[in-house]
Write an enzyme that holds these catalytic residues in place. Structure first.
Site, mmCIF file in Angstrom:
data_model
loop_
_atom_site.group_PDB
_atom_site.id
_atom_site.type_symbol
_atom_site.label_atom_id
_atom_site.label_comp_id
_atom_site.label_asym_id
_atom_site.label_seq_id
_atom_site.Cartn_x
_atom_site.Cartn_y
_atom_site.Cartn_z
ATOM 1 N N ASN A 1 0.827 -1.203 0.000
ATOM 2 C CA ASN A 1 0.000 0.000 0.000
ATOM 3 C C ASN A 1 0.861 1.253 0.000
ATOM 4 O O ASN A 1 1.890 1.303 0.666
ATOM 5 C CB ASN A 1 -0.941 -0.006 1.207
ATOM 6 C CG ASN A 1 -1.816 -1.231 1.216
ATOM 7 O OD1 ASN A 1 -1.978 -1.904 0.199
ATOM 8 N ND2 ASN A 1 -2.365 -1.551 2.375
ATOM 9 N N VAL A 2 0.395 2.254 -0.737
ATOM 10 C CA VAL A 2 1.121 3.530 -0.817
ATOM 11 C C VAL A 2 0.481 4.576 0.086
ATOM 12 O O VAL A 2 0.853 5.739 0.046
ATOM 13 C CB VAL A 2 1.121 4.044 -2.282
ATOM 14 C CG1 VAL A 2 1.820 3.048 -3.211
ATOM 15 C CG2 VAL A 2 -0.291 4.359 -2.771
ATOM 16 N N ASP A 3 -0.496 4.170 0.924
ATOM 17 C CA ASP A 3 -1.384 5.111 1.627
ATOM 18 C C ASP A 3 -0.826 5.657 2.943
ATOM 19 O O ASP A 3 -1.504 6.477 3.586
ATOM 20 C CB ASP A 3 -2.738 4.447 1.877
ATOM 21 C CG ASP A 3 -2.633 3.129 2.644
ATOM 22 O OD1 ASP A 3 -3.441 2.223 2.374
ATOM 23 O OD2 ASP A 3 -1.728 3.019 3.505
ATOM 24 N N HIS B 1 5.840 -0.657 -2.787
ATOM 25 C CA HIS B 1 5.319 0.086 -3.944
ATOM 26 C C HIS B 1 5.382 1.597 -3.706
ATOM 27 O O HIS B 1 4.740 2.372 -4.404
ATOM 28 C CB HIS B 1 3.883 -0.343 -4.262
ATOM 29 C CG HIS B 1 3.805 -1.761 -4.699
ATOM 30 N ND1 HIS B 1 2.657 -2.514 -4.599
ATOM 31 C CD2 HIS B 1 4.739 -2.603 -5.205
ATOM 32 C CE1 HIS B 1 2.898 -3.745 -5.035
ATOM 33 N NE2 HIS B 1 4.136 -3.828 -5.408
ATOM 34 N N CYS C 1 13.903 10.520 -6.248
ATOM 35 C CA CYS C 1 14.782 10.700 -7.412
ATOM 36 C C CYS C 1 15.006 9.335 -8.056
ATOM 37 O O CYS C 1 15.373 8.378 -7.361
ATOM 38 C CB CYS C 1 16.121 11.283 -6.978
ATOM 39 S SG CYS C 1 17.372 11.200 -8.273
ATOM 40 N N CYS D 1 19.226 8.577 -7.754
ATOM 41 C CA CYS D 1 19.903 8.250 -6.483
ATOM 42 C C CYS D 1 18.932 7.745 -5.418
ATOM 43 O O CYS D 1 19.350 7.480 -4.286
ATOM 44 C CB CYS D 1 20.668 9.473 -5.974
ATOM 45 S SG CYS D 1 19.595 10.787 -5.360
ATOM 46 N N CYS E 1 16.484 16.443 -8.852
ATOM 47 C CA CYS E 1 16.951 16.082 -7.507
ATOM 48 C C CYS E 1 17.989 17.092 -7.025
ATOM 49 O O CYS E 1 18.999 17.301 -7.705
ATOM 50 C CB CYS E 1 17.557 14.688 -7.551
ATOM 51 S SG CYS E 1 18.378 14.194 -6.041
ATOM 52 N N THR F 1 -4.369 -9.103 0.918
ATOM 53 C CA THR F 1 -3.699 -9.073 -0.376
ATOM 54 C C THR F 1 -4.162 -10.244 -1.241
ATOM 55 O O THR F 1 -4.388 -11.341 -0.733
ATOM 56 C CB THR F 1 -2.157 -9.101 -0.254
ATOM 57 O OG1 THR F 1 -1.606 -9.057 -1.574
ATOM 58 C CG2 THR F 1 -1.646 -10.311 0.495
ATOM 59 N N ALA G 1 -10.380 -7.477 7.842
ATOM 60 C CA ALA G 1 -9.136 -7.308 8.609
ATOM 61 C C ALA G 1 -9.378 -6.521 9.888
ATOM 62 O O ALA G 1 -8.823 -6.849 10.947
ATOM 63 C CB ALA G 1 -8.108 -6.590 7.740
HETATM 64 N N1 APR Z 1 -10.418 -7.208 4.960
HETATM 65 C C1 APR Z 1 -9.576 -8.182 4.478
HETATM 66 N N2 APR Z 1 -9.363 -8.407 3.146
HETATM 67 C C2 APR Z 1 -10.036 -7.628 2.287
HETATM 68 C C3 APR Z 1 -10.943 -6.612 2.709
HETATM 69 C C4 APR Z 1 -11.125 -6.428 4.117
HETATM 70 N N3 APR Z 1 -11.948 -5.505 4.618
HETATM 71 N N4 APR Z 1 -11.467 -6.023 1.590
HETATM 72 C C5 APR Z 1 -10.890 -6.634 0.522
HETATM 73 N N5 APR Z 1 -10.032 -7.596 0.930
HETATM 74 C C6 APR Z 1 -9.161 -8.448 0.112
HETATM 75 C C7 APR Z 1 -9.719 -8.876 -1.233
HETATM 76 O O1 APR Z 1 -10.447 -10.085 -1.132
HETATM 77 C C8 APR Z 1 -8.436 -9.076 -2.056
HETATM 78 O O2 APR Z 1 -7.952 -10.410 -1.954
HETATM 79 O O3 APR Z 1 -8.010 -7.690 -0.169
HETATM 80 C C9 APR Z 1 -7.428 -8.133 -1.394
HETATM 81 C C10 APR Z 1 -7.061 -6.912 -2.203
HETATM 82 O O4 APR Z 1 -6.434 -7.367 -3.361
HETATM 83 P P1 APR Z 1 -5.946 -6.356 -4.499
HETATM 84 O O5 APR Z 1 -6.986 -5.371 -4.753
HETATM 85 O O6 APR Z 1 -5.442 -7.197 -5.621
HETATM 86 O O7 APR Z 1 -4.756 -5.571 -3.783
HETATM 87 P P2 APR Z 1 -3.235 -5.983 -3.553
HETATM 88 O O8 APR Z 1 -3.087 -7.440 -3.252
HETATM 89 O O9 APR Z 1 -2.689 -5.042 -2.573
HETATM 90 O O10 APR Z 1 -2.610 -5.657 -4.996
HETATM 91 C C11 APR Z 1 -1.228 -5.699 -5.174
HETATM 92 O O11 APR Z 1 -1.379 -4.640 -7.305
HETATM 93 O O12 APR Z 1 -2.320 -3.139 -8.689
HETATM 94 C C12 APR Z 1 -1.230 -3.372 -7.927
HETATM 95 O O13 APR Z 1 0.187 -1.737 -7.011
HETATM 96 C C13 APR Z 1 -1.057 -2.338 -6.838
HETATM 97 O O14 APR Z 1 -0.135 -2.718 -4.626
HETATM 98 C C14 APR Z 1 -1.073 -3.171 -5.558
HETATM 99 C C15 APR Z 1 -0.756 -4.566 -6.049
#
Ligand code: APR
Length: 262
Positions: A110-112, A127, A135, A138, A156, A197, A240
């Site tokens: 996550n970039v958040d 990410h 930059c 570097c 930079c 994920t 989560a």
């Molecule tokens: N709690 C737990 N899991 C959840 C929730 C929740 N509230 N809501 C959604 N999910 C799960 C979904 O079921 C899914 O498996 O989170 C996962 C999110 O998956 P993605 O959207 O594919 O995200 P991510 O795995 O972070 O993607 C990886 O892909 O597009 C690129 O750069 C982007 O960092 C990202 C990378």
């Protein structure tokens, strides 16, 4: 999500030497940031960005910066939600596990910036971070106010390289300093906690396989089954923000039972 599973997961975590967390967009959904894939995914609605986004940036960084400043389409929606977002109970649970000395580090896709806002310190943002600039020569990171946008692309102050958002574009190599930290943490890890994920995007998706390959423990928290579920020792089906606080409570109970303070 049975109490037995929570207890079992707590026992596995406490029996491990080096627990590392791997998080994805799902951990921030309860902070009103949409995931990328699945029913409510950004890419599901807008389509995955082209894989050569970074090559486009390198070919014409000035125009790319002008587009970034204008922020159109989903980029504006994403930026506005990122700016408003606050950590949720899942982020605070992971920060609590670090404070208890149980979670050694966190690799996030996550970039958040929400893990940092919740209090985690040992974080590798594989990410990048949307609130920072970097930059490309570097790898120096900057706060936005440190870089003038009078001339585009900005340069930079240290090496005169081109500066871009710290977030890693599709087609962009992961910055070596962060990748090395992630690989180092994965090599020490004997128990990985996978939260929100889809375990779909590499190199991040390779880390749990690496842990499994050396008979390490995988514990997953996800709303749905994922690519990695079948390799997990335990896979919790739930939000989560609901599962992780219960897991932290389960760990505290186990610690009290064993007479060591949480
Ligand atoms: N709690 C737990 N899991 C959840 C929730 C929740 N509230 N809501 C959604 N999910 C799960 C979904 O079921 C899914 O498996 O989170 C996962 C999110 O998956 P993605 O959207 O594919 O995200 P991510 O795995 O972070 O993607 C990886 O892909 O597009 C690129 O750069 C982007 O960092 C990202 C990378």
């Amino acid at each position: 999500m049975e109490n037995d599973d929570i207890e079992h997961a707590a026992r596995l975590i406490l029996a491990s030497q080096y627990v590392v967390g791997l998080t994805g967009a799902g951990v921030s959904v309860e902070s009103s940031i949409r995931p990328f894939r699945g029913p409510d995914g950004l890419w599901t609605e807008y389509g995955e960005p082209p894989m050569d986004g970074y090559q486009h940036f390198l070919a014409d960084p000035k125009t790319s910066w002008e587009q970034r400043i204008k922020r159109e389409g989903y980029a504006r929606e994403l930026y506005e939600t990122l700016m408003k977002a606050k950590p949720n109970p899942a982020h605070y649970a992971l920060a609590g596990l670090e404070e208890m000395g149980i979670l050694r580090s966190l690799i996030t896709q996550n970039v958040d910036n929400l893990h940092r806002a919740a209090g985690n310190r040992k974080i590798a943002e594989i990410h990048g971070n949307f609130s920072k600039l970097r930059c490309i020569q570097c790898n120096s990171r900057y706060e936005p106010e440190e870089i003038s946008l009078e001339i585009l692309p900005p340069r930079c102050p240290r090496c005169n390289g081109i500066v871009k958002s710290d977030t890693v574009m599709f087609g962009e190599p992961i910055p070596v300093d962060v990748l090395e930290i992630c690989q180092d943490e994965a090599s020490k890890c004997d128990c990985m906690l996978l939260v929100g994920t889809s375990a779909f995007v590499y190199p991040a998706a390779g880390f749990p396989l690496q842990v499994k390959g050396k008979e390490g423990i995988l514990i997953e928290v996800n709303l749905y089954e994922t690519e990695i579920t079948s390799s997990c020792n335990i896979s919790f089906r739930g939000k989560a923000g609901e599962v992780l606080p219960r897991l932290v409570e389960g760990i505290k109970v186990k610690l009290q039972e064993s007479g060591s303070s949480p």
